[in-house]
Design an enzyme around this catalytic site. Structure first.
Site, mmCIF file in Angstrom:
data_model
loop_
_atom_site.group_PDB
_atom_site.id
_atom_site.type_symbol
_atom_site.label_atom_id
_atom_site.label_comp_id
_atom_site.label_asym_id
_atom_site.label_seq_id
_atom_site.Cartn_x
_atom_site.Cartn_y
_atom_site.Cartn_z
ATOM 1 N N SER A 12 57.429 49.684 42.034
ATOM 2 C CA SER A 12 58.618 49.453 42.536
ATOM 3 C C SER A 12 59.574 48.471 41.783
ATOM 4 C CB SER A 12 59.326 49.782 43.911
ATOM 5 O OG SER A 12 58.109 48.394 44.955
ATOM 6 N N SER A 13 59.056 47.491 41.749
ATOM 7 C CA SER A 13 59.810 46.264 40.919
ATOM 8 C C SER A 13 58.699 46.037 39.580
ATOM 9 C CB SER A 13 59.561 45.255 43.189
ATOM 10 O OG SER A 13 60.432 44.001 41.892
ATOM 11 N N SER A 132 46.139 39.239 38.216
ATOM 12 C CA SER A 132 45.852 37.293 38.905
ATOM 13 C C SER A 132 47.113 36.982 38.631
ATOM 14 C CB SER A 132 44.500 36.941 38.299
ATOM 15 O OG SER A 132 44.414 35.599 39.095
ATOM 16 N N TYR A 146 48.372 31.195 48.790
ATOM 17 C CA TYR A 146 48.853 32.947 47.203
ATOM 18 C C TYR A 146 47.526 31.778 46.292
ATOM 19 C CZ TYR A 146 50.581 34.535 43.114
ATOM 20 O OH TYR A 146 50.919 35.456 41.697
ATOM 21 N N ALA A 148 44.867 30.630 46.301
ATOM 22 C CA ALA A 148 43.145 31.251 47.554
ATOM 23 C C ALA A 148 43.071 32.702 46.893
ATOM 24 C CB ALA A 148 42.921 31.193 48.824
ATOM 25 N N LYS A 150 44.429 34.081 44.721
ATOM 26 C CA LYS A 150 44.200 34.763 43.542
ATOM 27 C C LYS A 150 43.101 34.135 42.872
ATOM 28 C CE LYS A 150 48.291 37.419 42.741
ATOM 29 N NZ LYS A 150 47.828 38.908 42.357
#
Ligand SMILES: NC(=O)c1ccc[n+]([C@@H]2O[C@H](COP(=O)([O-])OP(=O)(O)OC[C@H]3O[C@@H](n4cnc5c(N)ncnc54)[C@H](OP(=O)(O)O)[C@@H]3O)[C@@H](O)[C@H]2O)c1
Length: 278
Positions: A12-13, A132, A146, A148, A150
């Protein structure tokens, strides 16, 4: 040869929307999934089939995958792209939010992988592309949860690659650098609401300014999401894709810098970069 079928989450983006469109342009039958289905109306007009999907809701994942299989019979390419940045100091972020971050960025991807693998194993082919981040190889203050997620997605992808290779299934990790999407503004808003007023105010505000800057239409030193979309198409079409693609502003140099510098030197570098903002 039958048309290849791709499922892209977070369509959606930003990166997901461009990736769905690019795969469609490259000849794939594409299913784009997100919670905000209405945000995919334009994609639907171009021929992408849209699905309502919340990656934290297993029933909705199963429903989405079942629909693709009922309509198109197979999923050749899964692009796990849905994700957001839960920013804030470790001391400030409630653990419920940290878990929610893992639910979207890691467990959502893992749940979909589990749903598509039986079909891929049966056909002895398929490609799983996990979006990732350069943040899966480097770290910044205020980004602990965040990063952690990835880092976790990178490890999950590496182990998975070994497990499924004997079945002819490929696993690809994409590590975008700074990309101009809504991601940066969402991460900045999260950060300000969690750490904007407390002991970490200064570094939080500087980091938020940096993050929000990447979402601005006039932002410099960021890449267009089409750069990532093109890379996903290349990986999806390759007979032997690379295991990792670091693409977009800053990704290659920052990952390389992290690789060669000792921890303390990298700490000083990142601290200086953040201090120079805001
Ligand atoms: N932008 C960057 O600089 C950057 C850099 C490195 C990596 N990335 C990664 O690239 C991926 C895409 O991000 P973007 O930059 O394109 O951000 P974006 O424009 O904010 O798009 C994020 C997408 O994820 C979806 N999403 C979020 N939570 C979801 C949930 N619970 N269930 C289903 N979908 C969900 C959103 O759809 P709905 O809200 O409609 O569900 C939206 O389509 C993310 O994994 C992000 O971490 C981005």
């Amino acid at each position: 040869m039958a048309q290849q079928v791709a499922l892209v989450t977070g369509a959606s983006s930003g990166i997901g929307a461009q990736t769905a469109r690019a795969l469609h342009d490259a000849g794939f039958v594409v299913y784009g999934a997100a919670r905000r289905v209405e945000r995919m109306n334009e994609l639907a007009r171009t021929g992408v089939r849209t699905l309502s999907m919340d990656v934290t809701d297993e029933a909705s994942l199963r429903g989405g995958v079942d629909r693709v299989l009922a309509e198109s019979g197979r999923i050749d390419v899964l692009v796990n792209n849905a994700g957001y940045g839960s920013y804030g100091a470790v001391e400030d972020v409630p653990l419920a939010e940290a878990r929610a971050q893992f639910d979207v960025n890691v467990f959502g991807a893992a749940a979909l992988i589990r749903l598509v693998l039986p079909g891929m194993r049966e056909r002895r082919s398929g490609t799983i592309v996990n979006i990732s981040s350069m943040g899966g190889r480097i770290y910044t203050p205020m980004g602990a949860w965040y990063h952690a997620t990835k880092y976790a997605l990178e490890a999950l992808s590496d182990s998975l690659r070994l497990e499924v290779a004997p079945f002819g299934i490929r696993v690809v990790i994409i590590e975008p650098g700074a990309i101009r999407t809504e991601w940066g503004q969402i991460a900045a808003d999260n950060l300000r609401s969690v750490s904007g007023d407390g002991a970490y105010h200064d570094v939080a505000e500087r980091t938020a300014t940096m993050l929000a800057g990447s979402s601005r239409p006039d932002a410099s030193m960021v890449s267009d999401p089409s750069v990532i979309a093109r890379t996903v198409v290349r990986a999806a079409k390759a007979r032997r894709p690379r295991t990792r693609y670091a693409v977009g502003a800053g990704a290659k140099p920052l990952i390389l810098t992290r690789k060669v510098l000792p921890d303390r030197v990298f700490d000083r570098l990142i601290t200086r970069v953040v201090a120079s903002r805001g």
